[in-house]
Motif scaffolding. Structure first.
Motif, short mmCIF file in Angstrom:
data_model
loop_
_atom_site.label_atom_id
_atom_site.label_comp_id
_atom_site.label_asym_id
_atom_site.label_seq_id
_atom_site.Cartn_x
_atom_site.Cartn_y
_atom_site.Cartn_z
N LYS A 139 16.25 -8.63 -3.28
CA LYS A 139 15.51 -8.54 -4.55
C LYS A 139 15.25 -9.94 -5.11
O LYS A 139 14.15 -10.24 -5.60
CB LYS A 139 16.29 -7.71 -5.57
CG LYS A 139 15.59 -7.51 -6.90
CD LYS A 139 16.41 -6.61 -7.80
CE LYS A 139 15.66 -6.29 -9.09
NZ LYS A 139 15.43 -7.51 -9.91
N THR A 140 16.25 -10.80 -5.01
CA THR A 140 16.10 -12.17 -5.51
C THR A 140 15.05 -12.94 -4.73
O THR A 140 14.20 -13.62 -5.32
CB THR A 140 17.46 -12.91 -5.43
OG1 THR A 140 18.42 -12.21 -6.23
CG2 THR A 140 17.33 -14.33 -5.93
N LEU A 141 15.08 -12.82 -3.41
CA LEU A 141 14.10 -13.51 -2.57
C LEU A 141 12.69 -12.98 -2.81
O LEU A 141 11.71 -13.74 -2.76
CB LEU A 141 14.47 -13.36 -1.10
CG LEU A 141 15.78 -14.03 -0.66
CD1 LEU A 141 16.05 -13.74 0.81
CD2 LEU A 141 15.73 -15.53 -0.91
N ARG A 142 12.58 -11.72 -3.10
CA ARG A 142 11.27 -11.09 -3.28
C ARG A 142 10.69 -11.37 -4.66
O ARG A 142 9.48 -11.61 -4.80
CB ARG A 142 11.40 -9.58 -3.07
CG ARG A 142 10.08 -8.83 -3.16
CD ARG A 142 10.27 -7.36 -2.83
NE ARG A 142 11.16 -6.69 -3.78
CZ ARG A 142 12.40 -6.29 -3.52
NH1 ARG A 142 12.91 -6.49 -2.32
NH2 ARG A 142 13.12 -5.68 -4.44
N GLU A 143 11.54 -11.36 -5.70
CA GLU A 143 11.04 -11.42 -7.06
C GLU A 143 11.32 -12.74 -7.77
O GLU A 143 10.41 -13.33 -8.38
CB GLU A 143 11.64 -10.27 -7.88
CG GLU A 143 11.30 -8.89 -7.34
CD GLU A 143 11.96 -7.78 -8.14
OE1 GLU A 143 12.61 -8.08 -9.17
OE2 GLU A 143 11.84 -6.61 -7.71
N ASP A 144 12.55 -13.21 -7.71
CA ASP A 144 12.95 -14.35 -8.53
C ASP A 144 12.59 -15.70 -7.92
O ASP A 144 12.16 -16.62 -8.62
CB ASP A 144 14.45 -14.30 -8.81
CG ASP A 144 14.84 -13.06 -9.60
OD1 ASP A 144 14.45 -12.98 -10.77
OD2 ASP A 144 15.53 -12.19 -9.05
N VAL A 145 12.81 -15.84 -6.62
CA VAL A 145 12.56 -17.13 -5.98
C VAL A 145 11.09 -17.54 -6.12
O VAL A 145 10.81 -18.69 -6.51
CB VAL A 145 13.01 -17.10 -4.51
CG1 VAL A 145 12.48 -18.33 -3.75
CG2 VAL A 145 14.53 -17.05 -4.43
N PRO A 146 10.11 -16.68 -5.82
CA PRO A 146 8.71 -17.10 -6.00
C PRO A 146 8.39 -17.48 -7.44
O PRO A 146 7.60 -18.41 -7.67
CB PRO A 146 7.92 -15.87 -5.55
CG PRO A 146 8.83 -15.14 -4.63
CD PRO A 146 10.19 -15.33 -5.20
N HIS A 147 8.99 -16.79 -8.39
CA HIS A 147 8.74 -17.11 -9.80
C HIS A 147 9.23 -18.52 -10.12
O HIS A 147 8.53 -19.31 -10.80
CB HIS A 147 9.45 -16.09 -10.70
CG HIS A 147 9.25 -16.34 -12.15
ND1 HIS A 147 10.11 -17.10 -12.91
CD2 HIS A 147 8.27 -15.93 -12.99
CE1 HIS A 147 9.69 -17.16 -14.16
NE2 HIS A 147 8.58 -16.46 -14.24
N VAL A 148 10.41 -18.87 -9.65
CA VAL A 148 10.95 -20.22 -9.87
C VAL A 148 10.08 -21.26 -9.17
O VAL A 148 9.73 -22.30 -9.76
CB VAL A 148 12.40 -20.32 -9.39
CG1 VAL A 148 12.89 -21.76 -9.42
CG2 VAL A 148 13.31 -19.44 -10.25
N PHE A 149 9.71 -21.00 -7.93
CA PHE A 149 8.88 -21.95 -7.19
C PHE A 149 7.52 -22.13 -7.86
O PHE A 149 6.99 -23.24 -7.92
CB PHE A 149 8.69 -21.47 -5.76
CG PHE A 149 9.89 -21.69 -4.86
CD1 PHE A 149 10.95 -22.49 -5.26
CD2 PHE A 149 9.96 -21.08 -3.61
CE1 PHE A 149 12.05 -22.69 -4.44
CE2 PHE A 149 11.04 -21.28 -2.78
CZ PHE A 149 12.10 -22.09 -3.19
N LYS A 186 13.50 -22.26 1.37
CA LYS A 186 12.77 -23.48 1.02
C LYS A 186 11.38 -23.12 0.50
O LYS A 186 10.81 -22.11 0.89
CB LYS A 186 12.62 -24.38 2.25
CG LYS A 186 13.91 -24.93 2.83
CD LYS A 186 13.61 -25.85 4.00
CE LYS A 186 14.88 -26.43 4.60
NZ LYS A 186 14.57 -27.35 5.74
N PRO A 187 10.82 -23.98 -0.37
CA PRO A 187 9.43 -23.77 -0.77
C PRO A 187 8.49 -24.07 0.39
O PRO A 187 8.55 -25.16 0.98
CB PRO A 187 9.24 -24.76 -1.93
CG PRO A 187 10.27 -25.82 -1.70
CD PRO A 187 11.43 -25.13 -1.05
#
Length: 254
Positions: A139-149, A186-187
């Motif tokens: 869930k974090t990789l799908r939703e939160d990580v892209p938002h932060v990047f 990684k971004p």
């Protein structure tokens, strides 16, 4: 040993793979301040650790009679005592911007990359013998990580650093993305080119590069062998430790 000993070494309590500790160690290296380190995982800190850090957070800095336990406070103290090179810009607007990006890293990036990914994949199995929460990670990789990047991409320059010259903003953001990279996150340059470039430039600085050998050594052995593994490759390990071999709950954000 990192840095050059202009004065008696300060003492750091905290593990090399913590982004909060890494931020302070990079600051020390940039300023040429020598240190000794007790590389404990905070969950393995004993009563002596609690005495130094009542919230059981790392890093801890001990400089003579002074003890500090927050990475931001520590870096600001170092900037005042050792002003060259500065960690914060002189311009008030850029100074505020650097402080905000450091806060974003410490809070939002800490929650997303450290607690929801790195701690799940690496800390839980190594320290507590528990399996990662794969649903939380996904869930974090799908939703939160892209938002932060996405946010960091909107703030990153095409070249150079967040505030023009290197500052605590770049150090903080890169410190957390180093942990993300250790968890294979990684971004992607195609989607977040400015962020990817800034992180690459920052992590290529000698102050970061010198820490990587210590980080890699820790990830290869169980916590009980951390001090021995680090000493074998020249880390400035302190003769005494406030660590134990029995985990106890507590915070480690710094």
């Amino acid at each position: 040993m990192l840095g050059s000993a202009r004065e008696a070494p300060v003492h750091i309590v905290g593990n090399y793979v913590s982004p909060y500790v890494r931020k302070v160690l990079v600051a020390l290296d940039l300023k040429g301040v020598a240190y000794t380190i007790d590389p404990i995982i905070p969950f393995l800190g004993g009563d002596g650790f609690t005495a130094l850090s009542p919230l059981r957070r790392i890093p801890v800095l001990v400089d003579g009679d002074l003890t500090l336990t927050d990475s931001t406070v520590i870096c600001e103290y170092l900037d005042e005592v050792h002003p060259t090179p500065p960690l914060l810009p002189r311009d008030p607007a850029l100074r505020a911007r650097a402080r905000w990006l450091e806060e974003f890293a410490d809070t939002r990036m800490g929650e997303v990359f450290v607690w929801r990914v790195f701690a799940q994949l690496i800390v839980r199995p190594a320290v507590f013998g528990q399996q990662p929460d794969t649903a939380l990670i996904e869930k974090t990789l799908r939703e939160d990580v892209p938002h932060v990047f996405d946010y960091l991409e909107s703030q990153a320059p095409e070249d150079g650093f967040f505030c023009g010259e290197l500052s605590i903003a770049d150090i903080a953001v890169a410190s957390f993305l180093r942990n993300a990279a250790l968890a294979k996150v990684k971004p992607e340059p195609e989607r977040w080119p400015r962020l990817a470039g800034l992180v690459e430039r920052t992590l290529a600085l000698p102050s970061f590069v010198r820490l990587k050998e210590f980080e890699r050594a820790l990830l290869k052995v169980p916590p009980a062998e951390h001090r021995q593994a680090l000493a074998a490759i020249g880390a400035p390990i302190s003769p005494e430790t406030v660590g134990t071999d029995r985990p106890r709950p507590g915070l480690s954000r710094g």
